[in-house]
Each structure stands twice: as C-alpha cells, then as structure tokens.
Scaffold this motif. Structure first.
Motif, PDB file in Angstrom:
ATOM      1  N   ASP A  87       0.962  -8.615  -2.797  1.00 20.06           N
ATOM      2  CA  ASP A  87       1.843  -9.715  -3.142  1.00 20.06           C
ATOM      3  C   ASP A  87       2.093  -9.725  -4.642  1.00 20.06           C
ATOM      4  O   ASP A  87       1.480  -8.960  -5.385  1.00 20.06           O
ATOM      5  N   ARG A 101       3.023 -17.111  -4.687  1.00 25.76           N
ATOM      6  CA  ARG A 101       2.788 -15.706  -4.370  1.00 25.76           C
ATOM      7  C   ARG A 101       3.717 -15.322  -3.223  1.00 25.76           C
ATOM      8  O   ARG A 101       3.835 -16.047  -2.244  1.00 25.76           O
ATOM      9  N   HIS A 102       4.353 -14.164  -3.373  1.00 20.73           N
ATOM     10  CA  HIS A 102       5.241 -13.649  -2.342  1.00 20.73           C
ATOM     11  C   HIS A 102       4.726 -12.303  -1.886  1.00 20.73           C
ATOM     12  O   HIS A 102       4.460 -11.419  -2.706  1.00 20.73           O
ATOM     13  N   GLU A 103       4.589 -12.167  -0.553  1.00 23.44           N
ATOM     14  CA  GLU A 103       4.110 -10.907  -0.001  1.00 23.44           C
ATOM     15  C   GLU A 103       5.134  -9.802  -0.224  1.00 23.44           C
ATOM     16  O   GLU A 103       6.333 -10.026  -0.069  1.00 23.44           O
ATOM     17  N   GLY A 135      -2.165  -8.941   5.765  1.00 22.46           N
ATOM     18  CA  GLY A 135      -1.772  -9.799   4.650  1.00 22.46           C
ATOM     19  C   GLY A 135      -2.947 -10.609   4.119  1.00 22.46           C
ATOM     20  O   GLY A 135      -4.103 -10.217   4.237  1.00 22.46           O
TER      21      GLY A 135
END
Length: 160
Positions: A87, A101-103, A135
C-alpha cells in the motif's frame, strides 16, 4: 533498507563469522508474489551481535530471514519490518484530514538487507505473513516461507 528491529539467533556464540566486520548486502526485487535475489555484495560493516531470542514460527505473524547450514541447523535469524510494500500513504490537501493508505493494485519494488558473512551458511529463507494474497488483513496471520535460495549454488553461478 534500514530495520529498527533486532536480529536474533538461537545460539549466536556458536556461529563462526568470516570476519567481525564482514557482512553481505542482499538486494531483492519483487513483483506480485514473485521474489528474486538480484544482487549479493560483500561489504565491510560490523553488525551488532544478535541477542539470544527464539520465536515460535508455527503461529507467528511478521517477517524475518533465516540462515541455516547444510543440515538445516539455524545459524542466524533476523526479525524485521516487512519490506514488501502493498500500500501507499496518500496525503490529503486538506490539513484537517489524516493520512490514508491505499492498497497497490500491482505491488512491485526492491529492498535490501544486510546479513552477517557466515561461511557455514548454505540456505537463506524469508518468512512473511500473507500480505500479498490477503492485503492488510494478512498482517495478523502466521508467516510462512516465501523465498528460499541455496547460497552455495548461487556462489557457483557467480564464479562462472
């Protein structure tokens, strides 16, 4: 890559180092679930003596590397933050909003680690929780072996 975690070994006093100030920098690349060792370089660096500390691998989440000899006897273990990024931090233009937070859709990158130069070391294994397949929720799941290389075979390849 800097690690603010500690190296550990089950019997550090029994491990023979090539020289007290001899280490090896390993550089890896990763793309998705595939990890490759792309560089191995001997360097002059004194590493701290790892404290005697063991972990229960079977149910332990996290990330670590292990060096073992021909008989699979553990020579060195180093626990560290997982260097594989799944991420990214995104900062808002609004100062009142927090960082999110962005994967990453396609995790890829490189990372390095420094290990002691142990002449008896034959196997290098990396263990990690299943973050690439699961993830962030994989962070709390037990680690499994995600990479193995025979260091002696790798040395034979380099001498050709």
């Amino acid at each position: 890559m800097k690690s603010n975690s500690v190296g550990v070994s089950d019997s550090p006093s029994n491990v023979r180092l090539a020289k007290p100030d001899s280490a090896v920098r390993l550089t890896f690349s990763y793309e998705g679930n595939k990890i490759d060792l792309i560089s191995k370089q001997k360097i002059k660096k004194r590493l701290p003596v790892p404290p005697r500390l063991g972990i229960q691998k079977e149910q332990t989440p996290g990330f670590w590397l292990e060096l073992s000899n021909d008989n699979k006897r553990l020579l060195y273990r180093q626990i560290m933050d997982n260097p594989i990024r799944i991420d990214t931090e995104v900062f808002s233009e609004n100062p009142n909003e927090s960082i999110t937070r962005h994967e990453l859709a396609d995790p890829k990158g490189t990372f390095s680690m420094v290990i002691p130069d142990i002449p008896d070391a034959r196997n290098l294994d990396l263990f990690g929780s299943p973050i690439l397949s699961e993830g962030m929720r994989g962070l709390q799941k037990p680690a499994t072996k995600i990479f193995h290389i025979d260091l002696k075979e790798d040395e034979k390849d380099e001498s050709k």
